[in-house]
Design an enzyme around this catalytic site. Structure first.
Site, short mmCIF file in Angstrom:
data_model
loop_
_atom_site.label_atom_id
_atom_site.label_comp_id
_atom_site.label_asym_id
_atom_site.label_seq_id
_atom_site.Cartn_x
_atom_site.Cartn_y
_atom_site.Cartn_z
N THR A 185 0.84 -1.20 0.00
CA THR A 185 0.00 0.00 0.00
C THR A 185 0.87 1.24 0.00
O THR A 185 1.88 1.28 0.70
CB THR A 185 -0.86 0.00 1.28
OG1 THR A 185 -1.78 -1.07 1.17
CG2 THR A 185 -1.60 1.31 1.48
N VAL A 214 -13.13 -3.90 4.31
CA VAL A 214 -12.48 -2.59 4.15
C VAL A 214 -11.36 -2.51 5.18
O VAL A 214 -11.54 -2.94 6.33
CB VAL A 214 -13.51 -1.45 4.39
CG1 VAL A 214 -12.82 -0.10 4.46
CG2 VAL A 214 -14.56 -1.46 3.29
N GLY A 215 -10.23 -1.97 4.79
CA GLY A 215 -9.09 -1.89 5.71
C GLY A 215 -8.94 -0.51 6.33
O GLY A 215 -9.90 0.25 6.45
N ASP A 216 -7.72 -0.20 6.71
CA ASP A 216 -7.43 1.06 7.40
C ASP A 216 -7.22 2.25 6.45
O ASP A 216 -7.42 3.39 6.84
CB ASP A 216 -6.15 0.91 8.22
CG ASP A 216 -4.97 0.54 7.31
OD1 ASP A 216 -5.05 -0.51 6.64
OD2 ASP A 216 -3.99 1.30 7.24
N GLY A 237 0.17 -2.36 6.14
CA GLY A 237 0.16 -3.63 6.86
C GLY A 237 -1.26 -4.07 7.18
O GLY A 237 -2.21 -3.65 6.52
N MET A 238 -1.37 -4.88 8.20
CA MET A 238 -2.67 -5.49 8.55
C MET A 238 -3.66 -4.44 9.05
O MET A 238 -3.59 -3.99 10.19
CB MET A 238 -2.41 -6.54 9.63
CG MET A 238 -3.64 -7.30 10.04
SD MET A 238 -4.34 -8.25 8.69
CE MET A 238 -3.18 -9.60 8.62
N GLY A 239 -4.58 -4.08 8.15
CA GLY A 239 -5.47 -2.95 8.43
C GLY A 239 -6.28 -3.10 9.70
O GLY A 239 -6.55 -2.11 10.38
C1 SD4 Z 1 -5.23 -2.95 4.33
N1 SD4 Z 1 -3.35 -1.69 5.09
O1 SD4 Z 1 -6.17 -2.92 3.54
C2 SD4 Z 1 -3.93 -2.29 3.93
C3 SD4 Z 1 -3.07 -3.35 3.32
C4 SD4 Z 1 -1.69 -2.94 3.05
O2 SD4 Z 1 0.11 -3.08 1.71
O3 SD4 Z 1 -1.08 -2.12 3.70
N2 SD4 Z 1 -1.11 -3.46 2.05
O4 SD4 Z 1 -5.29 -3.52 5.41
#
Ligand code: SD4
Length: 323
Positions: A185, A214-216, A237-239
């Site tokens: 991202t 939906v992520g962060d 990272g892990m949203g």
């Molecule tokens: C998410 N933070 O949708 C994003 C994923 C991400 O590189 O960072 N990918 O959780």
């Protein structure tokens, strides 16, 4: 209704509420020894082209908001980046759905979630910010709005991403892979010639996520936050973990209290580590920039890098990590 008119209407109807902070030119009242830095752009990962694009715009006198939008668009159009925009990995059902946000120096912001078939969600997010009274549009409504605004519908699922998804379908094993294809991202922060800060964040989210997830990245305060008196932060990272910690907002507030960008990023990651027994199973990375141009970054696992453009130099810098 344009946002301006909406505000006017609100005032006329007697609401008289100030919805948005007045554009604050650099005061950085809460930063010790404020000194306007040379224009600077920082972005997550090794997105050289994106940071160079934004950095050169900044050095040509272009405002931070435009530079950040143009910078992240480079990755949205990059077909080999399978975590952003066109060419992004699909969800489990084969849909490419995009999330993006943008934030301006005056505190105004816009975002889109679960947007399909539009290559540049960050530009749609900017339109939401500038052309509607809202902050966030989702799904079908976001798509309809984008089309009304003149964006072209297109298929974003590349042959390569489709083949990889079909391969994944054979086992349907959902395992986020640290620092590999699931995390690319782009989050970007820019300070322009006037000292104003703006930022943007855009993603296709986690590969093979549940349909509707939906992520962060489009959540203001989680994937992106800034305050023109203090500085800004972005996340990758892990949203889910980032949303739970409201990480970018936390970092800006810590900087307001006097922490350096580095200290603030470390505290935010430590909080996530403390909150998650399984923190070794995923990556989270934060990148922060204060109004003096100081940069900090911290992540759970080694391997996260960020790119910084300043004084015509584009440098990729490895982040410190918890593990
Ligand atoms: C998410 N933070 O949708 C994003 C994923 C991400 O590189 O960072 N990918 O959780």
């Amino acid at each position: 209704m344009k946002r301006r008119n909406f505000i006017k209407a609100a005032t006329i109807t007697g609401a008289g509420v100030s919805f948005f902070p007045a554009a604050c030119k650099v005061s950085a009242a809460n930063l010790k020894d404020y000194q306007k830095p040379n224009p600077i752009c920082v972005a997550t990962w090794n997105f050289h082209e994106a940071s160079k694009t934004a950095g050169e715009l900044l050095y040509n006198g272009i405002p931070a908001l435009d530079a950040a939008e143009q910078g992240v668009k480079v990755e949205e159009a990059n077909l080999s980046n399978t975590t952003v925009g066109n060419g992004g990995a699909p969800d489990r059902d084969g849909n490419v759905t995009l999330d993006a946000s943008i934030m301006a120096p005056n505190g105004d912001c816009g975002s889109v979630v679960y947007l399909k078939e539009i290559e540049h969600p960050v530009s749609v997010a900017r339109k939401v910010m500038e052309e509607t009274p809202h902050v966030m549009l989702a799904g079908e409504g976001a798509l309809q709005f984008a089309i009304q605004q003149g964006f072209k519908r297109q298929n974003l699922l590349t042959k390569e991403s489709e083949e990889a998804w079909k391969e994944w379908l054979k086992k349907k094993e959902y395992k986020p892979i640290i620092n590999i294809e699931n995390h690319d991202t782009i989050g970007m922060l820019c300070i322009d010639e006037t000292g104003d800060i703006a930022g943007a964040c855009t993603t296709s989210g986690l590969a093979y996520k549940m349909n509707g997830r939906v992520g962060d990245s489009p959540i203001i305060g989680a994937g992106l936050y800034l305050d023109n008196e203090i500085g800004g932060a972005v996340a990758t990272g892990m949203g889910e973990a980032i949303v739970k910690s409201v990480g970018s907002f936390l970092i800006v507030e810590l900087m307001r209290q006097g922490k350096t960008p580095q200290e603030a990023c470390e505290i935010a990651v430590q909080r996530i580590v403390k909150q998650h027994k399984n923190y070794k199973d995923f990556q989270v990375a934060f990148l922060a920039l204060d109004k003096n141009g100081n940069v900090g970054s911290y992540c759970i696992h080694q391997g996260f890098t960020y790119v910084k453009y300043q004084d015509k130099q584009n440098t990729n810098i490895p982040s410190k990590s918890h593990l």
